[in-house]
Scaffold this active site. Structure first.
Site, short mmCIF file in Angstrom:
data_model
loop_
_atom_site.label_atom_id
_atom_site.label_comp_id
_atom_site.label_asym_id
_atom_site.label_seq_id
_atom_site.Cartn_x
_atom_site.Cartn_y
_atom_site.Cartn_z
N CYS A 1 0.86 -1.18 0.00
CA CYS A 1 0.00 0.00 0.00
C CYS A 1 0.90 1.23 0.00
O CYS A 1 2.13 1.12 0.14
CB CYS A 1 -0.86 0.00 1.26
SG CYS A 1 0.17 0.03 2.74
N HIS B 1 3.65 1.91 11.67
CA HIS B 1 2.49 1.67 12.54
C HIS B 1 2.20 2.83 13.48
O HIS B 1 1.12 2.89 14.05
CB HIS B 1 2.75 0.41 13.38
CG HIS B 1 3.29 -0.72 12.57
ND1 HIS B 1 4.64 -0.98 12.46
CD2 HIS B 1 2.67 -1.61 11.80
CE1 HIS B 1 4.82 -2.01 11.65
NE2 HIS B 1 3.65 -2.41 11.23
N HIS C 1 -0.92 -4.65 19.54
CA HIS C 1 -0.44 -4.35 18.18
C HIS C 1 0.20 -2.96 18.23
O HIS C 1 -0.35 -2.04 18.84
CB HIS C 1 -1.59 -4.38 17.17
CG HIS C 1 -1.11 -4.25 15.76
ND1 HIS C 1 -0.81 -3.03 15.20
CD2 HIS C 1 -0.84 -5.18 14.81
CE1 HIS C 1 -0.38 -3.22 13.96
NE2 HIS C 1 -0.40 -4.52 13.69
N GLU D 1 0.29 -0.50 16.29
CA GLU D 1 -0.55 0.64 15.90
C GLU D 1 -1.49 1.03 17.04
O GLU D 1 -1.70 2.23 17.32
CB GLU D 1 -1.36 0.32 14.63
CG GLU D 1 -2.14 1.55 14.17
CD GLU D 1 -3.07 1.29 13.01
OE1 GLU D 1 -2.77 0.42 12.16
OE2 GLU D 1 -4.10 1.98 12.95
N CYS E 1 -8.34 1.83 6.65
CA CYS E 1 -7.80 2.56 5.50
C CYS E 1 -8.25 1.96 4.17
O CYS E 1 -8.76 0.84 4.11
CB CYS E 1 -6.28 2.59 5.58
SG CYS E 1 -5.54 1.02 5.14
N SER F 1 1.38 -9.61 10.71
CA SER F 1 0.74 -8.54 9.91
C SER F 1 -0.77 -8.61 10.10
O SER F 1 -1.42 -9.56 9.68
CB SER F 1 1.11 -8.72 8.44
OG SER F 1 0.17 -8.07 7.62
N SER G 1 1.89 -5.37 3.48
CA SER G 1 3.34 -5.27 3.68
C SER G 1 4.11 -6.36 2.94
O SER G 1 5.30 -6.54 3.17
CB SER G 1 3.66 -5.29 5.19
OG SER G 1 2.90 -6.29 5.84
#
Ligand code: SF4
Length: 316
Positions: free
Chosen positions: A17, A79, A129, A131, A200, A228, A273
């Site tokens: 991405c 992240h 995680h 993020e 997203c 991931s 990723s």
């Protein structure tokens, strides 16, 4: 012996991405600008192949800022990081570049804005995680409540049900998140949500393509890393959309050929990723064993691109 026929469905969009592309470029440009070693806090993106490639070029991957020397540049992963991390780098006068995906930064800004307006924040995300840790770390510890399931929503203790807002991790399952949001809205009708999804475009598009592809396939492989989030969600979405065998593979070596015995069709996609070279490796592995007919399942065309930070666009 002649090869058995196999229809190979290839999902589009798949793989890299704009946020991952930018983060990798940031590390490469930083090494070019400042020379090696350049430190990177956490895997720049969740893919071993990418990380190993950057390590060969001079990146040093660490988990904590405390592992970096003061006099070398450090990059924060795509992240995102808690506010305490850039603050600590600043206090040590370090050169740092933030490779947080702009779409994650947007969620950080949202969380801060709601909090400034007096709303208590709820985050929909996966505990631990990076993020989620980064987004929750935009506000003081304990300020953001985490929910992972509709059951968590039933249990969450809030200060004032009339003063609440929520944000989400960007790489969640669109459908699971809709259930959690519905539970939040049912329990807290005044809760404020994002104008437009925090999940997203890349996550959404990859899941849509899998939904279109999965019902056609006897089996489906998602090229991606076990850590991931968006790759793992693609496996779940594929299984839920009707593909009885959906598996995550890091590369061709991970394919369990025995489990695929007798299939007539295979679907292939990749998390945000996973580089195209690994996807091609998997496709080639099928071509070496089967008489493959390729078919593209394209549900969206992406043309998103993010600029690298200014510090890397000006000469040293
Ligand atoms: S998956 Fe989405 S949020 Fe994450 S880096 Fe890619 S574009 Fe950004």
């Amino acid at each position: 012996m002649s090869k058995a026929p196999l229809t190979l469905y290839l999902a589009a969009p798949r793989g890299f991405c704009a946020g991952v592309d930018r983060a990798i470029k940031i590390v490469e440009m930083a090494i070019e600008k400042w020379g090696a070693p350049v430190y990177v806090r956490h895997e720049i993106v969740h893919n071993k192949f990418v990380v190993d490639g950057l390590r060969d070029k001079g990146a040093v991957f660490v988990e904590e800022l405390s592992e970096c020397p003061d006099d070398r540049p450090v990059i924060f992963s795509a992240h995102g990081v808690p506010k305490s991390v850039p603050n600590a780098a600043q206090a040590r006068n370090m050169v740092f570049v933030d490779a947080t995906c702009p779409l994650v930064s947007k969620v950080h800004i949202e969380a801060q804005r709601h909090s400034d307006a007096g709303l208590q924040m709820i985050m929909i995300g996966h505990e631990g995680h990076p993020e989620t840790v980064g987004t929750m770390g935009q506000l003081p510890e304990g300020e953001v409540l985490l929910v992972e399931t509709p059951q968590d929503v039933a249990k969450v203790q809030v200060r004032d049900p009339l003063k609440l807002a929520y944000v989400t991790q960007t790489t969640l399952s669109v459908d699971d998140t809709a259930d959690i949001v519905a539970a939040l809205n049912a329990r807290f009708p005044a809760i404020v949500g994002p104008h437009k999804e925090d999940i997203c475009y890349a996550t959404t598009n990859r899941q849509e393509a899998v939904k279109a592809m999965a019902p056609k396939c006897d089996a489906m492989l998602v090229v991606g890393a076990p850590n991931s989030s968006n790759s793992k969600r693609l496996v779940e979405v594929g299984a839920r959309a009707g593909c009885s065998y959906a598996q995550l593979v890091q590369r061709a070596d991970d394919i369990d050929w025995r489990a695929l015995d007798g299939i007539k069709s295979i679907g292939i996609t990749a998390g945000a990723s996973a580089p195209e070279v690994l996807i091609n490796e998997v496709i080639d592995a099928f071509k070496s064993r089967y008489a493959v007919t390729e078919e593209l399942i394209e549900t969206a065309i992406e043309n998103v691109e993010f600029k690298v930070p200014r510090v890397l666009r000006v000469p040293a």
